[in-house]
Design a protein around this motif. Sequence first.
Motif, PDB file in Angstrom:
ATOM      1  N   LEU A  13       0.829  -1.207   0.000  1.00  0.00           N
ATOM      2  CA  LEU A  13       0.000   0.000   0.000  1.00  0.00           C
ATOM      3  C   LEU A  13       0.865   1.259   0.000  1.00  0.00           C
ATOM      4  N   ILE A  14       1.937   1.224   0.822  1.00  0.00           N
ATOM      5  CA  ILE A  14       2.836   2.375   0.876  1.00  0.00           C
ATOM      6  C   ILE A  14       3.519   2.572  -0.470  1.00  0.00           C
ATOM      7  N   PHE A  15       3.965   1.456  -1.062  1.00  0.00           N
ATOM      8  CA  PHE A  15       4.633   1.520  -2.359  1.00  0.00           C
ATOM      9  C   PHE A  15       3.704   2.082  -3.424  1.00  0.00           C
ATOM     10  N   CYS A  16       2.472   1.595  -3.445  1.00  0.00           N
ATOM     11  CA  CYS A  16       1.491   2.076  -4.436  1.00  0.00           C
ATOM     12  C   CYS A  16       1.196   3.548  -4.223  1.00  0.00           C
ATOM     13  N   SER A  17       1.093   3.931  -2.938  1.00  0.00           N
ATOM     14  CA  SER A  17       0.822   5.335  -2.619  1.00  0.00           C
ATOM     15  C   SER A  17       1.964   6.217  -3.092  1.00  0.00           C
ATOM     16  N   TYR A  18       3.203   5.760  -2.874  1.00  0.00           N
ATOM     17  CA  TYR A  18       4.376   6.518  -3.302  1.00  0.00           C
ATOM     18  C   TYR A  18       4.437   6.620  -4.824  1.00  0.00           C
ATOM     19  N   ALA A  19       4.185   5.493  -5.478  1.00  0.00           N
ATOM     20  CA  ALA A  19       4.216   5.478  -6.947  1.00  0.00           C
ATOM     21  C   ALA A  19       3.172   6.415  -7.522  1.00  0.00           C
ATOM     22  N   LYS A  20       2.006   6.403  -6.886  1.00  0.00           N
ATOM     23  CA  LYS A  20       0.928   7.275  -7.363  1.00  0.00           C
ATOM     24  C   LYS A  20       1.298   8.733  -7.159  1.00  0.00           C
ATOM     25  N   ALA A  21       1.925   9.024  -6.005  1.00  0.00           N
ATOM     26  CA  ALA A  21       2.288  10.407  -5.703  1.00  0.00           C
ATOM     27  C   ALA A  21       3.393  10.912  -6.608  1.00  0.00           C
ATOM     28  N   SER A  22       4.346  10.003  -6.932  1.00  0.00           N
ATOM     29  CA  SER A  22       5.491  10.435  -7.724  1.00  0.00           C
ATOM     30  C   SER A  22       5.175  10.505  -9.208  1.00  0.00           C
ATOM     31  N   THR A  23       4.206   9.752  -9.663  1.00  0.00           N
ATOM     32  CA  THR A  23       3.822   9.787 -11.077  1.00  0.00           C
ATOM     33  C   THR A  23       2.318  10.017 -11.194  1.00  0.00           C
ATOM     34  N   PRO A  24       1.877  11.271 -11.028  1.00  0.00           N
ATOM     35  CA  PRO A  24       0.449  11.557 -11.093  1.00  0.00           C
ATOM     36  C   PRO A  24      -0.131  11.219 -12.459  1.00  0.00           C
ATOM     37  N   THR A  25      -1.354  10.757 -12.456  1.00  0.00           N
ATOM     38  CA  THR A  25      -2.024  10.388 -13.706  1.00  0.00           C
ATOM     39  C   THR A  25      -2.442  11.635 -14.464  1.00  0.00           C
ATOM     40  N   GLN A  26      -2.043  11.705 -15.709  1.00  0.00           N
ATOM     41  CA  GLN A  26      -2.426  12.842 -16.539  1.00  0.00           C
ATOM     42  C   GLN A  26      -3.853  12.660 -17.045  1.00  0.00           C
ATOM     43  N   PRO A  27      -4.605  13.759 -17.112  1.00  0.00           N
ATOM     44  CA  PRO A  27      -5.976  13.646 -17.618  1.00  0.00           C
ATOM     45  C   PRO A  27      -5.998  13.346 -19.112  1.00  0.00           C
ATOM     46  N   ALA A  28      -7.010  12.623 -19.535  1.00  0.00           N
ATOM     47  CA  ALA A  28      -7.214  12.365 -20.963  1.00  0.00           C
ATOM     48  C   ALA A  28      -8.104  13.463 -21.529  1.00  0.00           C
ATOM     49  N   VAL A  29      -7.759  13.973 -22.699  1.00  0.00           N
ATOM     50  CA  VAL A  29      -8.566  15.012 -23.348  1.00  0.00           C
ATOM     51  C   VAL A  29      -8.950  14.544 -24.742  1.00  0.00           C
ATOM     52  N   SER A  30     -10.071  15.040 -25.228  1.00  0.00           N
ATOM     53  CA  SER A  30     -10.543  14.576 -26.537  1.00  0.00           C
ATOM     54  C   SER A  30      -9.931  15.347 -27.703  1.00  0.00           C
ATOM     55  N   ALA A  31      -9.381  16.527 -27.434  1.00  0.00           N
ATOM     56  CA  ALA A  31      -8.757  17.309 -28.508  1.00  0.00           C
ATOM     57  C   ALA A  31      -7.528  16.588 -29.044  1.00  0.00           C
ATOM     58  N   ASP A  32      -7.270  16.740 -30.338  1.00  0.00           N
ATOM     59  CA  ASP A  32      -6.107  16.094 -30.942  1.00  0.00           C
ATOM     60  C   ASP A  32      -4.807  16.803 -30.565  1.00  0.00           C
ATOM     61  N   GLY A  33      -4.889  18.092 -30.295  1.00  0.00           N
ATOM     62  CA  GLY A  33      -3.723  18.848 -29.839  1.00  0.00           C
ATOM     63  C   GLY A  33      -4.025  19.486 -28.499  1.00  0.00           C
ATOM     64  N   ALA A  34      -3.098  19.391 -27.543  1.00  0.00           N
ATOM     65  CA  ALA A  34      -3.347  19.954 -26.215  1.00  0.00           C
ATOM     66  C   ALA A  34      -2.040  20.298 -25.529  1.00  0.00           C
ATOM     67  N   ILE A  35      -2.086  21.364 -24.716  1.00  0.00           N
ATOM     68  CA  ILE A  35      -0.893  21.786 -23.979  1.00  0.00           C
ATOM     69  C   ILE A  35      -1.296  22.493 -22.703  1.00  0.00           C
ATOM     70  N   VAL A  36      -0.462  22.328 -21.659  1.00  0.00           N
ATOM     71  CA  VAL A  36      -0.497  23.203 -20.492  1.00  0.00           C
ATOM     72  C   VAL A  36       0.879  23.854 -20.434  1.00  0.00           C
ATOM     73  N   LEU A  37       0.918  25.167 -20.609  1.00  0.00           N
ATOM     74  CA  LEU A  37       2.162  25.925 -20.614  1.00  0.00           C
ATOM     75  C   LEU A  37       2.239  26.776 -19.360  1.00  0.00           C
ATOM     76  N   ASP A  38       3.333  26.655 -18.629  1.00  0.00           N
ATOM     77  CA  ASP A  38       3.553  27.537 -17.486  1.00  0.00           C
ATOM     78  C   ASP A  38       4.069  28.871 -18.025  1.00  0.00           C
ATOM     79  N   ALA A  39       3.272  29.920 -17.851  1.00  0.00           N
ATOM     80  CA  ALA A  39       3.626  31.214 -18.438  1.00  0.00           C
ATOM     81  C   ALA A  39       4.809  31.859 -17.732  1.00  0.00           C
ATOM     82  N   ASN A  40       5.052  31.511 -16.478  1.00  0.00           N
ATOM     83  CA  ASN A  40       6.163  32.095 -15.735  1.00  0.00           C
ATOM     84  C   ASN A  40       7.500  31.480 -16.127  1.00  0.00           C
ATOM     85  N   SER A  41       7.566  30.176 -16.138  1.00  0.00           N
ATOM     86  CA  SER A  41       8.837  29.495 -16.394  1.00  0.00           C
ATOM     87  C   SER A  41       9.010  29.055 -17.835  1.00  0.00           C
TER      88      SER A  41
END
Length: 421
Positions: A13-41
């Motif tokens: 359980l701890i291992f799964c929790s750590y794995a989940k925390a370290s590699t968050p699941t990215q959301p699925a989107v229906s658009a063919d092109g998509a981006i999240v851009l950090d405007a500051n960095s």
Amino acid sequence: MKKFLISLVTFFLIFCSYAKASTPTQPAVSADGAIVLDANSGRILYSKNIDTPYAPASTTKIMTALLTLENCKLNDMVTVGKKPPVADGSKIYIFEGEKLTVEQLLYGLLLASANDCAEALAEHIGGSIDGFSQMMNRKAKELGCKNTNFVNPSGLYDDKHRTSARDLALIMKELVKQPEYSKIAKTSSYKIPPTNVCKEERPLWNENKLVQPYSKFYYNICEGGKTGYTIQSLHSYVASASKDNHRLIVALTHDNNKTYFNDSLALFKYAYENFDLVEPYLKGQTIENYSINKNSSIPLSLGENFYYTIEKTLASKASFKIEPKLNENLGKASLKKGDTIGTAQVKLDGKSIGEVKLLSGKDYTPKTTASTVLTNTVSTGKTILKYVFYVFIIILAIYIVLRIILIIKRKKRRKRFKYKK
């Protein structure tokens, strides 16, 4: 055995929790092109076909708005020409000869996505649709857009009219710097008052549901956005959000399912929940004193803030370092405080992640000491002596040659005189 099983399950359980925390699941989107851009960095936090060019439809209008705000004042008066009133697609029905302010046309452009307003602004600024399109493409190149070509200010479908999710985000990143943009883009509704031609008010409603308080998609930190749709282009969307001075841009292109409001919210949530914006180095910060010689040094000052977006799970362990790269011959000429003297590479755990300008932290003038004067004098004296020596050698050589010639002539004369006798 029981204790062993309990320990094994706990570890799992701890291992799964750590794995989940370290590699968050990215959301699925229906658009063919998509981006999240950090405007500051400038870091890309989510990507899907970000450089594939698609027809952007009315998201094109963010470039039209940007050029308008850069080239006009809100109270500038625009006289509508012949072509805008007959523009295809969505419009608020403006008339030839009608006088409207730039601000009123921007409300029509951004709230109602009016193509007639887009063309009226384009003609006012660029002289013609073609002239304005050239301005759009020049601006796109300035912003670093590499997969963009605009042929009109509205986004009406054209096979040559294209942009990518990354480029759309770069344009929005620049547009949202204009304070007038968010003021207009976040307005739920607006009424254009009667004009010299139209005697009725024109009510406008904002089509961006992320700024509509009554909408289930309302996102209170959204700074503005723009939808787009044509049959050939499908749906597109671009929006900006800011939380604690951390600004993110979401862009979605070529969406067949029209889920861009849901998908944008999911992308914003994903980025804010899993990434932190850090500022390891700040403008004006002195990173070290650089010794020019035994008696002189200048502070190396940062010319800008350095931002970096880092995964929250890694933030506490991050190790930033900075390595100066100074201009050649630094210290041989005078400097003013604030003069650029080089750059500094910023590294995270040994890997280069960007650079910042380095400035002189104070005025500096090379000192001329007695020894320096003596050295220069001796050096100058040596140079003069060297030239004098060369001149002497040349003169001596000429003298010897002339002397030899003279001796030869005298011998010839003596021989002739002998023969005559």
